[in-house]
Scaffold this motif. Structure first.
Motif, PDB file in Angstrom:
ATOM      1  N   ILE A  43       0.849  -1.206   0.000  1.00  0.00           N
ATOM      2  CA  ILE A  43       0.000   0.000   0.000  1.00  0.00           C
ATOM      3  C   ILE A  43       0.878   1.246   0.000  1.00  0.00           C
ATOM      4  N   TYR A  44       1.900   1.253   0.844  1.00  0.00           N
ATOM      5  CA  TYR A  44       2.786   2.404   0.906  1.00  0.00           C
ATOM      6  C   TYR A  44       3.540   2.591  -0.409  1.00  0.00           C
ATOM      7  N   GLU A  45       3.898   1.495  -1.059  1.00  0.00           N
ATOM      8  CA  GLU A  45       4.558   1.597  -2.373  1.00  0.00           C
ATOM      9  C   GLU A  45       3.631   2.268  -3.380  1.00  0.00           C
ATOM     10  N   GLN A  46       2.350   1.910  -3.337  1.00  0.00           N
ATOM     11  CA  GLN A  46       1.372   2.535  -4.231  1.00  0.00           C
ATOM     12  C   GLN A  46       1.244   4.025  -3.942  1.00  0.00           C
ATOM     13  N   LEU A  47       1.182   4.395  -2.682  1.00  0.00           N
ATOM     14  CA  LEU A  47       1.056   5.813  -2.310  1.00  0.00           C
ATOM     15  C   LEU A  47       2.278   6.609  -2.747  1.00  0.00           C
ATOM     16  N   VAL A  48       3.458   6.032  -2.562  1.00  0.00           N
ATOM     17  CA  VAL A  48       4.683   6.702  -2.995  1.00  0.00           C
ATOM     18  C   VAL A  48       4.668   6.909  -4.504  1.00  0.00           C
ATOM     19  N   GLY A  49       4.202   5.878  -5.230  1.00  0.00           N
ATOM     20  CA  GLY A  49       4.115   5.997  -6.679  1.00  0.00           C
ATOM     21  C   GLY A  49       3.148   7.080  -7.116  1.00  0.00           C
ATOM     22  N   MET A  50       2.009   7.171  -6.439  1.00  0.00           N
ATOM     23  CA  MET A  50       1.030   8.207  -6.764  1.00  0.00           C
ATOM     24  C   MET A  50       1.582   9.590  -6.454  1.00  0.00           C
ATOM     25  N   TYR A  51       2.308   9.702  -5.343  1.00  0.00           N
ATOM     26  CA  TYR A  51       2.914  10.989  -5.006  1.00  0.00           C
ATOM     27  C   TYR A  51       3.926  11.397  -6.082  1.00  0.00           C
ATOM     28  N   ALA A  52       4.733  10.434  -6.509  1.00  0.00           N
ATOM     29  CA  ALA A  52       5.753  10.727  -7.517  1.00  0.00           C
ATOM     30  C   ALA A  52       5.130  11.215  -8.822  1.00  0.00           C
ATOM     31  N   LYS A  53       3.923  10.768  -9.104  1.00  0.00           N
ATOM     32  CA  LYS A  53       3.217  11.185 -10.318  1.00  0.00           C
ATOM     33  C   LYS A  53       2.409  12.462 -10.114  1.00  0.00           C
ATOM     34  N   GLY A  54       2.485  13.027  -8.910  1.00  0.00           N
ATOM     35  CA  GLY A  54       1.774  14.260  -8.633  1.00  0.00           C
ATOM     36  C   GLY A  54       0.288  14.088  -8.400  1.00  0.00           C
ATOM     37  N   ARG A  55      -0.132  12.887  -8.027  1.00  0.00           N
ATOM     38  CA  ARG A  55      -1.551  12.594  -7.876  1.00  0.00           C
ATOM     39  C   ARG A  55      -2.054  12.756  -6.445  1.00  0.00           C
ATOM     40  N   LEU A  56      -1.162  13.006  -5.494  1.00  0.00           N
ATOM     41  CA  LEU A  56      -1.590  13.251  -4.124  1.00  0.00           C
ATOM     42  C   LEU A  56      -0.496  13.983  -3.369  1.00  0.00           C
ATOM     43  N   SER A  57      -0.890  14.592  -2.257  1.00  0.00           N
ATOM     44  CA  SER A  57       0.052  15.297  -1.396  1.00  0.00           C
ATOM     45  C   SER A  57      -0.298  15.015   0.053  1.00  0.00           C
ATOM     46  N   PHE A  58       0.754  14.835   0.856  1.00  0.00           N
ATOM     47  CA  PHE A  58       0.597  14.654   2.298  1.00  0.00           C
ATOM     48  C   PHE A  58       0.988  15.912   3.063  1.00  0.00           C
ATOM     49  N   ALA A  59       1.224  17.010   2.362  1.00  0.00           N
ATOM     50  CA  ALA A  59       1.811  18.205   2.974  1.00  0.00           C
ATOM     51  C   ALA A  59       1.000  18.744   4.143  1.00  0.00           C
ATOM     52  N   ARG A  60      -0.321  18.631   4.083  1.00  0.00           N
ATOM     53  CA  ARG A  60      -1.170  19.175   5.146  1.00  0.00           C
ATOM     54  C   ARG A  60      -1.712  18.088   6.078  1.00  0.00           C
ATOM     55  N   ALA A  61      -1.363  16.852   5.811  1.00  0.00           N
ATOM     56  CA  ALA A  61      -1.897  15.726   6.583  1.00  0.00           C
ATOM     57  C   ALA A  61      -1.084  15.480   7.852  1.00  0.00           C
ATOM     58  N   GLN A  96       7.489  16.146   8.704  1.00  0.00           N
ATOM     59  CA  GLN A  96       7.909  15.201   9.735  1.00  0.00           C
ATOM     60  C   GLN A  96       7.393  15.580  11.119  1.00  0.00           C
ATOM     61  N   ARG A  97       7.143  16.872  11.335  1.00  0.00           N
ATOM     62  CA  ARG A  97       6.640  17.317  12.643  1.00  0.00           C
ATOM     63  C   ARG A  97       5.216  16.842  12.878  1.00  0.00           C
ATOM     64  N   ASN A  98       4.543  16.431  11.821  1.00  0.00           N
ATOM     65  CA  ASN A  98       3.151  15.985  11.924  1.00  0.00           C
ATOM     66  C   ASN A  98       3.015  14.469  11.788  1.00  0.00           C
ATOM     67  N   THR A  99       4.116  13.750  11.979  1.00  0.00           N
ATOM     68  CA  THR A  99       4.075  12.286  11.948  1.00  0.00           C
ATOM     69  C   THR A  99       4.382  11.789  13.357  1.00  0.00           C
ATOM     70  N   TYR A 100       3.396  11.183  13.993  1.00  0.00           N
ATOM     71  CA  TYR A 100       3.504  10.808  15.396  1.00  0.00           C
ATOM     72  C   TYR A 100       3.612   9.295  15.564  1.00  0.00           C
ATOM     73  N   ILE A 101       4.612   8.897  16.336  1.00  0.00           N
ATOM     74  CA  ILE A 101       4.842   7.490  16.668  1.00  0.00           C
ATOM     75  C   ILE A 101       5.258   7.456  18.138  1.00  0.00           C
ATOM     76  N   PRO A 102       4.737   6.522  18.932  1.00  0.00           N
ATOM     77  CA  PRO A 102       5.146   6.484  20.340  1.00  0.00           C
ATOM     78  C   PRO A 102       6.667   6.392  20.484  1.00  0.00           C
ATOM     79  N   ASN A 103       7.172   7.003  21.526  1.00  0.00           N
ATOM     80  CA  ASN A 103       8.607   6.990  21.811  1.00  0.00           C
ATOM     81  C   ASN A 103       8.920   5.802  22.715  1.00  0.00           C
ATOM     82  N   GLY A 104       9.496   4.772  22.127  1.00  0.00           N
ATOM     83  CA  GLY A 104       9.764   3.547  22.870  1.00  0.00           C
ATOM     84  C   GLY A 104      10.958   3.620  23.800  1.00  0.00           C
ATOM     85  N   ILE A 105      11.678   4.729  23.767  1.00  0.00           N
ATOM     86  CA  ILE A 105      12.814   4.884  24.687  1.00  0.00           C
ATOM     87  C   ILE A 105      12.589   6.062  25.632  1.00  0.00           C
TER      88      ILE A 105
END
Length: 245
Positions: A43-61, A96-105
């Protein structure tokens, strides 16, 4: 619950990527919930491919990941931050400031759980991507007599560590604890996208979607959510009855 079946993984991955892309087009500032493991990679490979083709943006997500191992730094190849960077974030325009993952350390893991819940409350998830474990776990919510609703520290079951050992040099290297969103947090998502592939998941798919709702199979709680879409390949869906779906 909407259940869609596909003859192969490629078509399933394409459909999942289309659903995420459509949400981004309808709501560019949406909040996405991400999962890790082998299933979402296509799924992530598909999203990356769509982004590369200019078909989507994650800039505001924004994005939230379900979980993270305790004791692994962000640079560890098996940490989920590293996974997301490798498979999605660094190939797209995510802030990157809007990508949240728990801090395991984190020095105080309980405080980290509370911090994560506060962020989730501030930014409700529009679409949560999920996989399912062989024992019915969602995120790292393991089967038990009861489940914790909010983000929490969990001791991983031996079967979960054994299943994840393929990503490490040995099972001994698999962390014994993780921070995970609770089932209550997951079920607060406005929509849920469950993606499952492989014959080895057929029995648990049937248990989760057609069996009783029970904490012995955390994934069965998805039956209580009003907006769940399930994507299955032929192997994963082979034990699920057609009636009612």
């Amino acid at each position: 619950m909407k259940i869609k079946r596909f003859t192969g993984k490629a078509a399933l991955h394409t459909e999942a990527a289309k659903l995420i892309t459509q949400l981004l087009k309808d709501k560019p500032d949406c909040t996405l919930g991400f999962a890790t493991g082998s299933t979402p990679i296509g799924i992530y490979e598909q999203l990356v491919g769509m982004y590369a083709k200019g078909r989507l943006s994650f800039a505001r997500a924004r994005s939230f990941n379900l979980d993270e191992y305790v004791g692994l730094t962000e640079s560890h190849p098996q940490s989920y931050r590293y996974y997301m960077q490798h498979h999605l974030f660094r190939h797209t325009d995510f802030d990157q400031r809007n990508t949240y993952i728990p801090n395991g350390i984190a020095a105080d893991l309980e405080a980290e759980c509370r911090r994560y819940d506060s962020l989730l409350a501030e930014h409700p998830i529009d679409l949560q991507l999920l996989g399912i474990g062989h024992n019915g776990h969602i995120g790292f919510n393991e089967p038990g007599h009861s489940l914790t609703g909010e983000t929490h520290l969990v001791t991983l079951k031996p079967e979960t560590r054994a299943a994840n050992a393929r990503f490490f040099d040995s099972e001994d290297e698999v962390p014994r604890q993780a921070i995970t969103m609770g089932m209550g947090s997951i079920l607060k998502a406005k929509s849920i996208l469950l993606v499952v592939t492989g014959a080895d998941k057929a029995a648990v798919v049937n248990e989760a979607l057609a069996g009783p709702i029970t904490t012995a199979c955390p994934a069965s709680l998805l039956q209580t959510h009003a907006n769940v879409t399930v994507l299955l390949d032929a192997d994963a869906g082979k034990e699920l009855p057609d009636a009612g779906f």
